[in-house]
Design a protein around this motif. Structure first.
Motif, PDB file in Angstrom:
ATOM      1  N   THR A  52       0.840  -1.256   0.056  1.00 47.35           N
ATOM      2  CA  THR A  52       0.049  -0.171   0.295  1.00 47.35           C
ATOM      3  C   THR A  52       0.881   1.344   0.033  1.00 47.35           C
ATOM      4  O   THR A  52       2.026   1.269   0.669  1.00 47.35           O
ATOM      5  CB  THR A  52      -0.946  -0.029   1.689  1.00 47.35           C
ATOM      6  OG1 THR A  52      -0.177   0.397   2.249  1.00 47.35           O
ATOM      7  CG2 THR A  52      -1.736  -1.214   1.291  1.00 47.35           C
ATOM      8  N   LYS A  78      -7.056   5.236  -5.786  1.00 45.64           N
ATOM      9  CA  LYS A  78      -8.386   5.684  -5.458  1.00 45.64           C
ATOM     10  C   LYS A  78      -8.098   6.958  -4.680  1.00 45.64           C
ATOM     11  O   LYS A  78      -7.282   7.170  -3.987  1.00 45.64           O
ATOM     12  CB  LYS A  78      -9.105   4.748  -4.709  1.00 45.64           C
ATOM     13  CG  LYS A  78      -9.616   3.526  -5.225  1.00 45.64           C
ATOM     14  CD  LYS A  78     -10.739   2.748  -4.715  1.00 45.64           C
ATOM     15  CE  LYS A  78     -11.151   1.841  -5.707  1.00 45.64           C
ATOM     16  NZ  LYS A  78     -12.457   1.273  -5.569  1.00 45.64           N
ATOM     17  N   ILE A  85      -5.547   4.857   5.961  1.00 48.69           N
ATOM     18  CA  ILE A  85      -6.835   4.578   5.203  1.00 48.69           C
ATOM     19  C   ILE A  85      -6.319   3.479   4.209  1.00 48.69           C
ATOM     20  O   ILE A  85      -6.917   2.540   3.816  1.00 48.69           O
ATOM     21  CB  ILE A  85      -7.382   5.856   4.227  1.00 48.69           C
ATOM     22  CG1 ILE A  85      -8.097   6.776   5.519  1.00 48.69           C
ATOM     23  CG2 ILE A  85      -8.154   5.560   3.315  1.00 48.69           C
ATOM     24  CD1 ILE A  85      -8.402   8.208   4.962  1.00 48.69           C
ATOM     25  N   LYS A 144      -7.797  -0.368   3.985  1.00 52.48           N
ATOM     26  CA  LYS A 144      -8.366  -0.703   2.929  1.00 52.48           C
ATOM     27  C   LYS A 144      -7.870  -1.899   2.280  1.00 52.48           C
ATOM     28  O   LYS A 144      -8.509  -2.890   1.734  1.00 52.48           O
ATOM     29  CB  LYS A 144      -8.495   0.384   1.892  1.00 52.48           C
ATOM     30  CG  LYS A 144      -9.327   1.577   1.999  1.00 52.48           C
ATOM     31  CD  LYS A 144     -10.794   1.074   1.999  1.00 52.48           C
ATOM     32  CE  LYS A 144     -11.842   2.279   2.210  1.00 52.48           C
ATOM     33  NZ  LYS A 144     -13.062   1.931   2.229  1.00 52.48           N
ATOM     34  N   GLU A 151      -8.941  -4.972   4.191  1.00 52.76           N
ATOM     35  CA  GLU A 151     -10.339  -5.520   3.696  1.00 52.76           C
ATOM     36  C   GLU A 151     -10.052  -6.359   2.339  1.00 52.76           C
ATOM     37  O   GLU A 151     -10.813  -7.443   2.366  1.00 52.76           O
ATOM     38  CB  GLU A 151     -11.246  -4.157   3.294  1.00 52.76           C
ATOM     39  CG  GLU A 151     -11.541  -3.402   4.268  1.00 52.76           C
ATOM     40  CD  GLU A 151     -12.339  -2.163   3.854  1.00 52.76           C
ATOM     41  OE1 GLU A 151     -12.760  -1.919   2.687  1.00 52.76           O
ATOM     42  OE2 GLU A 151     -12.491  -1.091   4.719  1.00 52.76           O
ATOM     43  N   HIS A 152      -9.244  -5.750   1.534  1.00 58.29           N
ATOM     44  CA  HIS A 152      -9.187  -6.715   0.201  1.00 58.29           C
ATOM     45  C   HIS A 152      -8.361  -8.123   0.519  1.00 58.29           C
ATOM     46  O   HIS A 152      -8.692  -8.984   0.274  1.00 58.29           O
ATOM     47  CB  HIS A 152      -8.120  -5.992  -0.750  1.00 58.29           C
ATOM     48  CG  HIS A 152      -8.825  -4.682  -1.547  1.00 58.29           C
ATOM     49  ND1 HIS A 152     -10.013  -4.906  -2.129  1.00 58.29           N
ATOM     50  CD2 HIS A 152      -8.788  -3.334  -1.363  1.00 58.29           C
ATOM     51  CE1 HIS A 152     -10.573  -3.784  -2.441  1.00 58.29           C
ATOM     52  NE2 HIS A 152      -9.807  -2.888  -1.933  1.00 58.29           N
ATOM     53  N   ARG A 171      -9.717   3.874  12.638  1.00 54.98           N
ATOM     54  CA  ARG A 171      -9.366   3.225  11.205  1.00 54.98           C
ATOM     55  C   ARG A 171      -8.487   2.140  11.535  1.00 54.98           C
ATOM     56  O   ARG A 171      -8.582   1.013  11.060  1.00 54.98           O
ATOM     57  CB  ARG A 171      -8.552   4.332  10.448  1.00 54.98           C
ATOM     58  CG  ARG A 171      -9.398   5.124  10.039  1.00 54.98           C
ATOM     59  CD  ARG A 171      -8.720   5.915   8.743  1.00 54.98           C
ATOM     60  NE  ARG A 171      -9.460   7.522   8.472  1.00 54.98           N
ATOM     61  CZ  ARG A 171     -10.703   7.656   8.151  1.00 54.98           C
ATOM     62  NH1 ARG A 171     -11.387   6.748   7.831  1.00 54.98           N
ATOM     63  NH2 ARG A 171     -11.135   8.838   7.982  1.00 54.98           N
TER      64      ARG A 171
END
Length: 188
Positions: free
Chosen positions: A35, A62, A77, A81, A84-85, A132
């Motif tokens: 990331t 994004k 963030i 994310k 999540e993936h 978060r």
């Protein structure tokens, strides 16, 4: 935790280590995520590269879509994310009969992000966005993933969030697409 070959080592508090080859080799065979985020006030972006079996299986860039107050929050963030993936990809692998053997590595080039995600740093300046991290830390506690620090020059997701030199772009795309392994396999 092994990511690529033994070219570089990233250490976290608590003696966790990750052997990281970064862009000098193809992506690892195990499920892994990288990331990156860019925080500049005008256009805050995050990028994720999810790899499995030596190549990218998912990638995205994004817009953050929120007002963020720091680069650490932007990186949080991106990492959340990615969690999540990773969680979804692990379910897919389980359904295919190939469950991951251990936690999935999530690479981040932001030291504060890695330390807060691993509960290894006082987060007094991060209190306003610690929620978060909560879900990501739950995923880590359940053994789904582990957040690991990687240096910027080895970060495979850099090209998704900022302009990078031509050579790094080529190495990043080759890494994610498994171009080096295909060249060896097909004799090119």
């Amino acid at each position: 935790i092994t990511y690529g070959g033994p070219r570089a080592v990233a250490e976290l508090q608590g003696h966790m280590q990750a052997h990281i080859a970064g862009l000098d080799s193809h992506a690892p065979a195990d499920l892994a995520a990288a990331t990156d985020a860019t925080w500049n006030g005008d256009l805050d972006l995050y990028g994720i590269v999810l790899t499995c079996l030596g190549a990218a299986v998912y990638h995205c860039t994004k817009k953050v879509g929120l007002i963020v107050d720091s680069s650490d929050e932007c990186e949080a963030i991106a990492t959340a994310k990615a969690g999540e993936h990773v969680s979804y990809a692990r379910v897919v692998l389980l359904a295919l009969g190939a469950p991951p053997a251990g936690p999935t590595v999530i690479l981040s080039d932001n030291k504060a992000n890695v330390l807060v995600a691993n509960n290894a740093m006082s987060a007094s300046r991060s209190r306003h966005f610690l929620r978060r991290y909560h879900t990501l830390q739950r995923r880590m506690a359940e053994g789904e993933c582990r957040v690991v620090k990687i240096t910027d020059d080895l970060m495979p997701a850099d090209f998704l969030t900022k302009w990078v030199p031509k050579e790094k772009l080529k190495r990043s795309v080759d890494h994610a697409s498994n171009a080096r392994a295909r060249a060896v396999h097909w004799g090119n």
